[in-house]
Design a protein around this motif. Structure first.
Motif, PDB file in Angstrom:
ATOM      1  N   VAL A  32       0.778  -0.873   0.388  1.00  0.00           N
ATOM      2  CA  VAL A  32      -0.384  -0.334  -0.163  1.00  0.00           C
ATOM      3  C   VAL A  32       0.998   0.930   0.637  1.00  0.00           C
ATOM      4  CG1 VAL A  32      -1.760   1.159   1.215  1.00  0.00           C
ATOM      5  CG2 VAL A  32      -2.468  -1.479   1.303  1.00  0.00           C
ATOM      6  N   LEU A  33       2.073   0.893   0.471  1.00  0.00           N
ATOM      7  CA  LEU A  33       2.807   2.397   0.938  1.00  0.00           C
ATOM      8  C   LEU A  33       3.576   2.839  -0.463  1.00  0.00           C
ATOM      9  CD1 LEU A  33       4.418   1.266   4.974  1.00  0.00           C
ATOM     10  CD2 LEU A  33       2.620   3.553   3.621  1.00  0.00           C
ATOM     11  N   ALA A  34       3.665   2.232  -0.991  1.00  0.00           N
ATOM     12  CA  ALA A  34       4.818   2.346  -2.250  1.00  0.00           C
ATOM     13  C   ALA A  34       3.599   3.091  -3.263  1.00  0.00           C
ATOM     14  CB  ALA A  34       4.516   0.673  -3.094  1.00  0.00           C
ATOM     15  N   LEU A  35       2.320   3.500  -2.859  1.00  0.00           N
ATOM     16  CA  LEU A  35       1.587   4.154  -4.007  1.00  0.00           C
ATOM     17  C   LEU A  35       1.712   5.867  -3.356  1.00  0.00           C
ATOM     18  CD1 LEU A  35      -2.273   3.982  -3.255  1.00  0.00           C
ATOM     19  CD2 LEU A  35      -0.748   2.508  -5.277  1.00  0.00           C
ATOM     20  N   ALA A  78       8.058   3.645   4.641  1.00  0.00           N
ATOM     21  CA  ALA A  78       7.308   5.048   3.544  1.00  0.00           C
ATOM     22  C   ALA A  78       8.369   6.071   2.929  1.00  0.00           C
ATOM     23  CB  ALA A  78       6.433   5.890   4.032  1.00  0.00           C
ATOM     24  N   ASP A  79       8.367   6.151   2.026  1.00  0.00           N
ATOM     25  CA  ASP A  79       9.203   7.440   0.819  1.00  0.00           C
ATOM     26  C   ASP A  79       9.131   9.121   2.209  1.00  0.00           C
ATOM     27  OD1 ASP A  79       6.447   8.207   0.500  1.00  0.00           O
ATOM     28  OD2 ASP A  79       7.287   9.136  -0.899  1.00  0.00           O
ATOM     29  N   ALA A  80       7.682   8.978   2.243  1.00  0.00           N
ATOM     30  CA  ALA A  80       7.591  10.420   3.672  1.00  0.00           C
ATOM     31  C   ALA A  80       6.301  10.124   4.470  1.00  0.00           C
ATOM     32  CB  ALA A  80       7.457  11.209   2.388  1.00  0.00           C
ATOM     33  N   ASP A  81       5.984  10.780   5.422  1.00  0.00           N
ATOM     34  CA  ASP A  81       5.796  10.817   6.583  1.00  0.00           C
ATOM     35  C   ASP A  81       4.313  11.510   6.273  1.00  0.00           C
ATOM     36  OD1 ASP A  81       4.191   9.585   8.876  1.00  0.00           O
ATOM     37  OD2 ASP A  81       5.533  11.558   9.669  1.00  0.00           O
ATOM     38  N   ARG A  82       3.326  10.923   5.526  1.00  0.00           N
ATOM     39  CA  ARG A  82       2.196  11.090   5.852  1.00  0.00           C
ATOM     40  C   ARG A  82      -0.012  10.991   6.287  1.00  0.00           C
ATOM     41  NH1 ARG A  82       4.397   9.582   0.365  1.00  0.00           N
ATOM     42  NH2 ARG A  82       5.490  11.511  -0.368  1.00  0.00           N
ATOM     43  N   ALA A  91       5.993   0.876  10.498  1.00  0.00           N
ATOM     44  CA  ALA A  91       6.179   0.762  11.196  1.00  0.00           C
ATOM     45  C   ALA A  91       5.380  -0.554  11.799  1.00  0.00           C
ATOM     46  CB  ALA A  91       6.325   1.787  12.512  1.00  0.00           C
ATOM     47  N   LEU A  92       3.838  -0.899  11.382  1.00  0.00           N
ATOM     48  CA  LEU A  92       2.787  -1.525  11.803  1.00  0.00           C
ATOM     49  C   LEU A  92       3.231  -2.854  10.339  1.00  0.00           C
ATOM     50  CD1 LEU A  92       0.279  -3.529  13.717  1.00  0.00           C
ATOM     51  CD2 LEU A  92      -0.810  -1.503  11.631  1.00  0.00           C
ATOM     52  N   ALA A  93       3.635  -2.239   9.564  1.00  0.00           N
ATOM     53  CA  ALA A  93       4.052  -3.367   8.655  1.00  0.00           C
ATOM     54  C   ALA A  93       5.242  -4.435   8.908  1.00  0.00           C
ATOM     55  CB  ALA A  93       4.495  -2.629   7.204  1.00  0.00           C
ATOM     56  N   ALA A  94       5.911  -3.327   9.524  1.00  0.00           N
ATOM     57  CA  ALA A  94       7.313  -4.729   9.325  1.00  0.00           C
ATOM     58  C   ALA A  94       6.409  -5.373  10.865  1.00  0.00           C
ATOM     59  CB  ALA A  94       8.669  -3.360  10.487  1.00  0.00           C
ATOM     60  N   ARG A  95       5.720  -5.689  11.591  1.00  0.00           N
ATOM     61  CA  ARG A  95       5.273  -6.704  12.188  1.00  0.00           C
ATOM     62  C   ARG A  95       4.967  -7.712  11.773  1.00  0.00           C
ATOM     63  NH1 ARG A  95       3.041  -3.185  16.538  1.00  0.00           N
ATOM     64  NH2 ARG A  95       2.075  -4.665  17.123  1.00  0.00           N
ATOM     65  N   SER A 135      -0.581   7.452   9.985  1.00  0.00           N
ATOM     66  CA  SER A 135       0.530   8.429   9.140  1.00  0.00           C
ATOM     67  C   SER A 135       0.736   7.344   8.843  1.00  0.00           C
ATOM     68  CB  SER A 135       1.175   9.065   9.655  1.00  0.00           C
ATOM     69  OG  SER A 135       1.574   7.996  10.652  1.00  0.00           O
ATOM     70  N   THR A 136       1.666   7.359   7.534  1.00  0.00           N
ATOM     71  CA  THR A 136       2.308   6.173   6.430  1.00  0.00           C
ATOM     72  C   THR A 136       3.735   5.983   7.352  1.00  0.00           C
ATOM     73  OG1 THR A 136       3.419   8.455   4.978  1.00  0.00           O
ATOM     74  CG2 THR A 136       1.784   7.472   4.501  1.00  0.00           C
ATOM     75  N   TYR A 137       4.034   6.572   8.255  1.00  0.00           N
ATOM     76  CA  TYR A 137       5.531   5.898   8.949  1.00  0.00           C
ATOM     77  C   TYR A 137       5.011   5.343   9.974  1.00  0.00           C
ATOM     78  CZ  TYR A 137       8.937   8.974   7.682  1.00  0.00           C
ATOM     79  OH  TYR A 137      10.449   9.975   6.564  1.00  0.00           O
ATOM     80  N   ALA A 138       3.844   5.529  10.956  1.00  0.00           N
ATOM     81  CA  ALA A 138       3.002   4.180  11.570  1.00  0.00           C
ATOM     82  C   ALA A 138       2.638   3.331  10.899  1.00  0.00           C
ATOM     83  CB  ALA A 138       1.906   5.156  12.481  1.00  0.00           C
TER      84      ALA A 138
END
Length: 307
Positions: free
Chosen positions: A104-107, A162-166, A145-149, A139-142
């Protein structure tokens, strides 16, 4: 066709874009199937990704969709039915991690709201909803962090950065009459989740209450679910509602359960899901034009994109 979509508070489009009956009607004869998103994303400024509802997609797919759509385009993403229909929102920390790790974050900057559609069998349970809302990332950074789990089975096909925090926004569509209580609207407002205004031919609740900083509309068909189109008066009505929502008001021609939300300008997302008779893309283009975000009429039947 636009090389980019200019900024607008209105994001109008379709739910999905891969439909065989659309070929030769909305998609010009001879258009390669791999160019369908390119074609659709230059006639409409937004699309709701619905394949993510049925199965986890892959990071390379999301990256490809990002690359194929023009600047300024926006995707909404439908959350997995495994979370909404099978797990019924309970014990979903791992499935949520898997979803956000699926790409999803690749968008990137084209990522719009995440849609969660509940099944008709799931009634209103405030505690269940509150527990689910508390797990949603804002947020995309949050979300990264969840995706890493994510679960180990996704190790070779996961995106956890994520490429930026949005900001990351969420919308909820319900399909059970027990949600038609003021407490439900208040709960959504407490957790800043948008209530989907869903036109479902009278089959499921349709509410105009505003519960977040944006409004999310799904148009499944007014007379026959997923089939009937929207004529000019109907599109004019929905355009009027969208303008009221965007300007900070609440339409007075529908049904609400709670006092109006505070007045503030909002983004409005509207998606047509009446795809059976190829009405969705044309209705979406019609509503787009009424809201001043559509391509010119002459562009609708433009030449076939060359392979």
């Amino acid at each position: 066709m636009p090389e980019s979509w200019p900024p607008s508070p209105f994001h109008v489009g379709i739910s999905g874009w891969t439909y065989k009956p659309w070929r030769g009607v909305f998609y010009p004869p001879g258009l390669p199937h791999r160019r369908e998103l390119e074609h659709a994303s230059r006639r409409l400024g937004s699309i709701e990704i619905n394949g993510s509802f049925y199965s986890l997609q892959r990071p390379e797919s999301y990256a490809k969709w990002h690359a194929e759509s023009p600047p300024g385009f926006v995707f909404s993403v439908k959350g997995p039915r495994f979370i909404t229909h099978m797990k019924k929102l309970a014990n979903v920390e791992a499935p949520l991690a898997n979803f956000f790790a699926s790409g999803v974050l690749a968008l990137r900057e084209k990522l719009g709201p995440v849609l969660w559609q509940l099944p008709p069998s799931l009634g209103f349970d405030a505690a269940r909803l509150a527990a689910f809302f508390a797990q949603l990332r804002r947020s995309t950074y949050a979300a990264a962090a969840l995706a890493a789990r994510h679960e180990e089975r996704l190790t070779d096909r996961a995106l956890t950065v994520a490429d930026a925090d949005r900001p990351l926004r969420h919308a909820l569509e319900v399909r059970h009459s027990s949600f038609e209580v003021p407490g439900f609207v208040e709960l959504l407002r407490e957790h800043d989740v948008a209530l989907v205004c869903a036109d479902t031919a009278g089959k499921w609740p349709m509410l105009d209450d505003v519960t977040s900083t944006f409004v999310y509309v799904r148009l499944h068909g007014a007379q026959e679910l997923y089939v009937s189109g929207y004529d000019d008066p109907a599109l004019e009505r929905w355009a009027g509602k969208a303008r009221v929502w965007q300007s900070g008001g609440t339409p007075d021609d529908g049904r609400t359960l709670a006092p109006p939300a505070a007045v503030r300008e909002r983004d409005v997302f509207a998606y047509f899901d009446n795809d059976v008779k190829v009405r969705a893309p044309f209705d979406a283009m019609g509503l787009s034009r009424l809201l001043g975000v559509g391509v010119p009429e002459a562009a609708d039947t433009g030449t076939v994109l060359q392979p």
